[in-house]
Design a protein around this motif. Structure first.
Motif, mmCIF file in Angstrom:
data_model
loop_
_atom_site.group_PDB
_atom_site.id
_atom_site.type_symbol
_atom_site.label_atom_id
_atom_site.label_comp_id
_atom_site.label_asym_id
_atom_site.label_seq_id
_atom_site.Cartn_x
_atom_site.Cartn_y
_atom_site.Cartn_z
ATOM 1 N N LEU A 180 44.420 40.387 32.410
ATOM 2 C CA LEU A 180 43.700 41.221 32.724
ATOM 3 C C LEU A 180 42.821 41.464 33.930
ATOM 4 O O LEU A 180 43.031 42.460 34.489
ATOM 5 C CB LEU A 180 42.344 41.145 31.609
ATOM 6 C CG LEU A 180 41.621 42.440 31.442
ATOM 7 C CD1 LEU A 180 42.422 43.814 31.160
ATOM 8 C CD2 LEU A 180 40.561 42.114 30.184
ATOM 9 N N LEU A 181 42.398 40.475 34.405
ATOM 10 C CA LEU A 181 41.831 40.407 35.843
ATOM 11 C C LEU A 181 42.748 41.230 37.026
ATOM 12 O O LEU A 181 42.153 41.666 37.815
ATOM 13 C CB LEU A 181 41.300 39.084 36.334
ATOM 14 C CG LEU A 181 40.057 38.668 35.499
ATOM 15 C CD1 LEU A 181 39.790 37.196 35.758
ATOM 16 C CD2 LEU A 181 39.026 39.487 35.503
ATOM 17 N N PRO B 192 37.943 33.500 40.235
ATOM 18 C CA PRO B 192 39.022 34.514 40.678
ATOM 19 C C PRO B 192 38.797 35.225 41.922
ATOM 20 O O PRO B 192 37.697 35.877 42.155
ATOM 21 C CB PRO B 192 39.497 35.406 39.588
ATOM 22 C CG PRO B 192 38.004 35.294 38.964
ATOM 23 C CD PRO B 192 37.565 34.093 39.226
ATOM 24 N N ASP B 193 39.748 35.684 42.693
ATOM 25 C CA ASP B 193 39.534 36.424 43.925
ATOM 26 C C ASP B 193 40.281 37.542 43.783
ATOM 27 O O ASP B 193 40.020 38.696 44.613
ATOM 28 C CB ASP B 193 40.341 35.744 45.286
ATOM 29 C CG ASP B 193 41.606 35.373 45.075
ATOM 30 O OD1 ASP B 193 42.142 35.821 44.259
ATOM 31 O OD2 ASP B 193 42.375 34.646 45.884
ATOM 32 N N LEU B 194 40.800 37.858 42.645
ATOM 33 C CA LEU B 194 41.115 39.189 42.248
ATOM 34 C C LEU B 194 40.436 39.693 40.974
ATOM 35 O O LEU B 194 40.495 38.693 39.944
ATOM 36 C CB LEU B 194 42.725 39.293 42.102
ATOM 37 C CG LEU B 194 43.547 39.377 43.330
ATOM 38 C CD1 LEU B 194 45.069 39.086 43.069
ATOM 39 C CD2 LEU B 194 43.333 40.598 44.152
ATOM 40 N N PRO B 195 40.052 40.714 40.657
ATOM 41 C CA PRO B 195 39.815 41.759 41.750
ATOM 42 C C PRO B 195 38.568 41.817 42.337
ATOM 43 O O PRO B 195 37.999 40.666 42.378
ATOM 44 C CB PRO B 195 39.733 43.188 40.563
ATOM 45 C CG PRO B 195 38.897 42.362 39.373
ATOM 46 C CD PRO B 195 39.599 41.204 39.359
ATOM 47 N N THR B 196 37.798 42.695 42.762
ATOM 48 C CA THR B 196 36.575 42.751 43.268
ATOM 49 C C THR B 196 35.511 42.029 42.168
ATOM 50 O O THR B 196 35.482 42.518 40.944
ATOM 51 C CB THR B 196 35.946 44.226 43.559
ATOM 52 O OG1 THR B 196 36.689 44.555 44.446
ATOM 53 C CG2 THR B 196 34.651 43.992 44.032
ATOM 54 N N VAL B 197 34.703 41.193 42.465
ATOM 55 C CA VAL B 197 33.923 40.517 41.577
ATOM 56 C C VAL B 197 32.485 40.688 41.820
ATOM 57 O O VAL B 197 32.147 40.285 43.139
ATOM 58 C CB VAL B 197 34.372 38.870 41.545
ATOM 59 C CG1 VAL B 197 33.419 38.089 40.371
ATOM 60 C CG2 VAL B 197 35.758 38.857 40.989
ATOM 61 N N LEU B 198 31.803 41.130 40.826
ATOM 62 C CA LEU B 198 30.316 41.061 41.203
ATOM 63 C C LEU B 198 29.740 40.097 40.136
ATOM 64 O O LEU B 198 29.802 40.401 38.948
ATOM 65 C CB LEU B 198 29.884 42.656 40.685
ATOM 66 C CG LEU B 198 30.441 43.754 41.789
ATOM 67 C CD1 LEU B 198 29.813 44.908 41.230
ATOM 68 C CD2 LEU B 198 30.085 43.358 43.074
ATOM 69 N N VAL B 199 29.261 39.024 40.654
ATOM 70 C CA VAL B 199 28.822 37.930 39.674
ATOM 71 C C VAL B 199 27.225 38.263 39.291
ATOM 72 O O VAL B 199 26.421 38.559 40.280
ATOM 73 C CB VAL B 199 28.641 36.616 40.498
ATOM 74 C CG1 VAL B 199 28.257 35.498 39.629
ATOM 75 C CG2 VAL B 199 30.241 36.225 40.745
#
Length: 231
Positions: free
Chosen positions: A126-127, A146-153
């Motif tokens: 999924l990611l 993960p570095d995919l996709p754009t991640v907003l923590v």
């Protein structure tokens, strides 16, 4: 003007604070039409999750097909997906759409909400096809950063309150709504942050339940008062 459609693929929350309850009320507040695919029925309240009943895969697939084929949503938002089979289903059916993945695998309290098989399905299926992912800090770690996709923590707002149950769901639902309305990702992210902060202020002094109360899904101008409640 006909509103864009955003579909949430997530679990229910009997307490009305998180999951599909948070998503649909957020969609309505921001002017998009909300559709839903129920992946799990949960028994939960402000003190925690008591039980989770996953919806059978064929029923989840039938709901998703009905929405995708008839309503053609502008954005898809995921929450609790419950099983690795459902994670893979969403990846297969929604890979070509604007896809906001809120990976509900670990609560901010540290409670584990998904098996290692579900976490692996997120990482492997999924990611990689998501437009953006919105894990909390614990989920980001569990997913292997993960570095995919754009991640907003997501870390919640800086509002001092114990009424913050559903903050992550509300944030990702707002993000999906603003993206569906045409904002680019940085603008949508900033507006989603501001929306959550406003809603935390609304519910800051509420007294709902015995645990961590819900983030508000009403607006200051429409919040009702009743006898004995603070105005």
């Amino acid at each position: 003007m006909t509103p864009p459609v955003v579909v949430t693929i997530a679990g229910s929350d009997s307490g009305g604070a998180a999951g599909i309850a948070a998503d649909l009320t957020t969609f309505a507040a921001l002017g998009v039409h909300g559709a839903c695919v129920v992946t799990a029925v949960t028994a939960q309240d402000t003190t925690g999750v008591r039980a989770v009943h996953p919806v059978p895969l064929d029923v989840v697939a039938a709901q998703l097909d009905a929405v995708l084929e008839d309503l053609d949503p502008a954005a898809v938002k995921t929450g609790m997906l419950a099983t690795p089979e459902v994670v893979r289903l969403v990846a297969e059916r929604c890979a070509d759409r604007l896809l906001v993945v809120d990976p509900v695998v670990v609560a901010t309290s540290g409670a584990v909400l998904a098996s290692e098989e579900v976490v692996r399905a997120y990482r492997e299926h999924l990611l990689p096809v998501a437009t953006v992912s919105t894990p909390n800090a614990e989920e980001h770690d569990a997913l292997g950063r993960p570095d995919l996709p754009t991640v907003l923590v997501t870390r919640g707002g800086d509002i001092p309150t114990t009424n913050d149950h559903g903050t992550g769901c509300t944030h990702s639902a707002a993000l999906a709504s603003y993206l569906a309305l045409g904002d680019d990702l940085p603008t949508a992210a900033a507006r989603a942050d501001a929306f959550v902060a406003r809603q935390l202020l609304v519910s800051q002094h509420w007294r709902l339940g015995r645990g961590r109360g819900p983030v508000a899904h009403v607006h200051p101008s429409t919040t009702p008062t009743h006898r004995g409640a603070p105005a």
